[in-house]
Design a protein around this motif. Structure first.
Motif, PDB file in Angstrom:
ATOM      1  N   TRP A  44       0.815  -1.217   0.000  1.00 38.58           N
ATOM      2  CA  TRP A  44       0.000   0.000   0.000  1.00 38.58           C
ATOM      3  C   TRP A  44       0.851   1.270   0.000  1.00 38.58           C
ATOM      4  O   TRP A  44       0.339   2.362   0.171  1.00 38.58           O
ATOM      5  CB  TRP A  44      -0.949   0.002   1.196  1.00 38.58           C
ATOM      6  N   ALA A  45       2.148   1.119  -0.209  1.00 34.67           N
ATOM      7  CA  ALA A  45       3.032   2.279  -0.224  1.00 34.67           C
ATOM      8  C   ALA A  45       2.777   3.120  -1.475  1.00 34.67           C
ATOM      9  O   ALA A  45       2.466   2.581  -2.541  1.00 34.67           O
ATOM     10  CB  ALA A  45       4.492   1.829  -0.185  1.00 34.67           C
ATOM     11  N   PRO A  46       2.897   4.428  -1.378  1.00 32.47           N
ATOM     12  CA  PRO A  46       2.712   5.289  -2.555  1.00 32.47           C
ATOM     13  C   PRO A  46       3.823   5.054  -3.572  1.00 32.47           C
ATOM     14  O   PRO A  46       4.899   4.554  -3.228  1.00 32.47           O
ATOM     15  CB  PRO A  46       2.771   6.702  -1.965  1.00 32.47           C
ATOM     16  N   PRO A  47       3.586   5.402  -4.834  1.00 32.92           N
ATOM     17  CA  PRO A  47       4.609   5.210  -5.876  1.00 32.92           C
ATOM     18  C   PRO A  47       5.901   5.936  -5.545  1.00 32.92           C
ATOM     19  O   PRO A  47       5.895   7.012  -4.937  1.00 32.92           O
ATOM     20  CB  PRO A  47       3.938   5.807  -7.126  1.00 32.92           C
ATOM     21  N   ILE A  48       7.012   5.343  -5.936  1.00 32.59           N
ATOM     22  CA  ILE A  48       8.328   5.936  -5.727  1.00 32.59           C
ATOM     23  C   ILE A  48       8.601   6.909  -6.873  1.00 32.59           C
ATOM     24  O   ILE A  48       8.521   6.544  -8.052  1.00 32.59           O
ATOM     25  CB  ILE A  48       9.414   4.853  -5.681  1.00 32.59           C
ATOM     26  N   ASN A  49       8.920   8.158  -6.548  1.00 36.58           N
ATOM     27  CA  ASN A  49       9.166   9.215  -7.539  1.00 36.58           C
ATOM     28  C   ASN A  49       7.974   9.402  -8.479  1.00 36.58           C
ATOM     29  O   ASN A  49       8.121   9.850  -9.622  1.00 36.58           O
ATOM     30  CB  ASN A  49      10.424   8.901  -8.365  1.00 36.58           C
ATOM     31  N   GLY A  50       6.794   9.014  -7.968  1.00 39.79           N
ATOM     32  CA  GLY A  50       5.588   9.207  -8.758  1.00 39.79           C
ATOM     33  C   GLY A  50       5.438   8.251  -9.916  1.00 39.79           C
ATOM     34  O   GLY A  50       4.508   8.384 -10.726  1.00 39.79           O
ATOM     35  N   THR A  51       6.330   7.260 -10.030  1.00 42.78           N
ATOM     36  CA  THR A  51       6.280   6.343 -11.177  1.00 42.78           C
ATOM     37  C   THR A  51       6.196   4.883 -10.739  1.00 42.78           C
ATOM     38  O   THR A  51       5.176   4.237 -10.936  1.00 42.78           O
ATOM     39  CB  THR A  51       7.505   6.546 -12.090  1.00 42.78           C
ATOM     40  N   PHE A  52       7.274   4.389 -10.131  1.00 44.62           N
ATOM     41  CA  PHE A  52       7.312   2.969  -9.774  1.00 44.62           C
ATOM     42  C   PHE A  52       6.464   2.697  -8.543  1.00 44.62           C
ATOM     43  O   PHE A  52       6.564   3.383  -7.527  1.00 44.62           O
ATOM     44  CB  PHE A  52       8.743   2.519  -9.513  1.00 44.62           C
ATOM     45  N   SER A  53       5.621   1.674  -8.633  1.00 44.89           N
ATOM     46  CA  SER A  53       4.765   1.275  -7.517  1.00 44.89           C
ATOM     47  C   SER A  53       4.944  -0.210  -7.259  1.00 44.89           C
ATOM     48  O   SER A  53       4.844  -1.029  -8.190  1.00 44.89           O
ATOM     49  CB  SER A  53       3.300   1.579  -7.851  1.00 44.89           C
ATOM     50  N   ILE A  54       5.228  -0.570  -6.013  1.00 42.88           N
ATOM     51  CA  ILE A  54       5.357  -1.987  -5.659  1.00 42.88           C
ATOM     52  C   ILE A  54       4.032  -2.701  -5.889  1.00 42.88           C
ATOM     53  O   ILE A  54       3.989  -3.815  -6.410  1.00 42.88           O
ATOM     54  CB  ILE A  54       5.814  -2.137  -4.196  1.00 42.88           C
ATOM     55  N   ASN A  55       2.936  -2.038  -5.526  1.00 43.63           N
ATOM     56  CA  ASN A  55       1.617  -2.613  -5.740  1.00 43.63           C
ATOM     57  C   ASN A  55       1.381  -2.868  -7.225  1.00 43.63           C
ATOM     58  O   ASN A  55       0.896  -3.936  -7.625  1.00 43.63           O
ATOM     59  CB  ASN A  55       0.544  -1.680  -5.177  1.00 43.63           C
ATOM     60  N   GLY A  56       1.728  -1.883  -8.069  1.00 41.16           N
ATOM     61  CA  GLY A  56       1.536  -2.037  -9.507  1.00 41.16           C
ATOM     62  C   GLY A  56       2.380  -3.166 -10.075  1.00 41.16           C
ATOM     63  O   GLY A  56       1.913  -3.966 -10.891  1.00 41.16           O
ATOM     64  N   ALA A  57       3.664  -3.241  -9.644  1.00 40.95           N
ATOM     65  CA  ALA A  57       4.550  -4.296 -10.129  1.00 40.95           C
ATOM     66  C   ALA A  57       4.054  -5.667  -9.682  1.00 40.95           C
ATOM     67  O   ALA A  57       4.111  -6.646 -10.451  1.00 40.95           O
ATOM     68  CB  ALA A  57       5.970  -4.062  -9.616  1.00 40.95           C
ATOM     69  N   PHE A  58       3.546  -5.729  -8.442  1.00 33.96           N
ATOM     70  CA  PHE A  58       3.037  -6.998  -7.923  1.00 33.96           C
ATOM     71  C   PHE A  58       1.845  -7.473  -8.742  1.00 33.96           C
ATOM     72  O   PHE A  58       1.783  -8.640  -9.164  1.00 33.96           O
ATOM     73  CB  PHE A  58       2.645  -6.829  -6.454  1.00 33.96           C
TER      74      PHE A  58
END
Length: 261
Positions: A219-233
């Protein structure tokens, strides 16, 4: 045989579990036939009940494997009855996983049965006990996706198909997350018997926080507004589901139906 030391009542299927199975069957029928005026209600009850059934089978697999590995105490604790009320932490085992599904469509695991590891000999047995639970989720995912990869969807109502797709997503996420080598999760339990005592002592204080760490990262917010752990998962999860014949569109529709509000 170790099972000879458990009474028949210790292994009798609980009426609670049978009730959950009945709810799954009835709401599955309502989803299939369109009996309910609000299809989302039927889908919500069907997927939730089926998810709880899978949680019970997950914990049963741990307990049954432990029984055959030497821990005969699991029978007296009620773990072999499939009754979720017998788990060590009913809140962690049932309530929180259901809440995670409602909040984010993620099949997060929960801690449940207490295995007396001192009764068990052999590192392979310890690893197998930990692996048995998530392997049940893998099997459940295969069953849910069978109509898709067998191309047997002719005549299957769309609402039921979407519900199966979403349920399959939950099982795949549960299997992946459970197999993470994070303290407190089954994946760490698989590798723990092979670690040195020094490493085990260093890791032990972090075990109670493993699930919270996974939750926070997802549930962490995207890193630098681009990479998201949730999205990658979820990209990985949908790639697996596509390999099993389930499209992202189908699982997303299932999640939308699951949350009619």
């Amino acid at each position: 045989m170790t099972t000879a030391t458990t009474s028949r009542s210790d292994r009798r299927i609980s009426p609670v579990f049978l009730g959950i199975l009945a709810v799954t069957a009835v709401t599955g029928w309502a989803t299939w036939t369109g009996f309910a005026e609000q299809p989302g209600v039927a889908v919500f009850l069907f997927v939730t009940a089926a998810w709880i059934v899978s949680l019970c089978l997950h914990e049963y697999a741990h307990a049954r494997t432990a029984l055959h590995s030497g821990d005969i105490s699991v029978g007296a604790k009620g773990y072999l009855t499939l009754n979720p009320m017998k788990y060590t932490h009913a809140l962690l085992s049932i309530v929180l996983p259901v809440l995670f599904v409602i909040m984010g469509g993620i099949g997060l695991p929960g801690g449940a049965v207490f295995i007396e590891r001192g009764r068990i000999r052999g590192r392979w047995r310890h690893s197998l006990i930990s692996a048995a639970g998530p392997l049940t989720n893998v099997l459940f995912a295969v069953v849910c996706t069978a109509p898709f990869w067998l191309d047997a969807l002719d005549g299957v109502p769309s609402d039921f198909r979407y519900a199966l797709a979403f349920l399959a997503l939950l099982q795949v996420t549960a299997a992946i997350l459970n197999f993470l080598p994070v303290p407190g999760l089954d994946g760490y339990g698989v590798i723990e018997p092979w670690l040195s005592d020094k490493v085990k002592r260093q890791v032990e204080p972090f075990a109670p926080f493993g699930l919270l760490l996974v939750f926070a990262l997802l549930w962490a917010p995207p890193i630098n507004g681009t990479f998201s752990i949730n999205g990658a998962f979820f990209d990985m999860i949908h790639a697996i589901l596509r390999g099993l014949g389930v499209s992202e569109w189908e699982s997303s529709n299932g999640y939308s139906l699951y949350r009619p509000w």
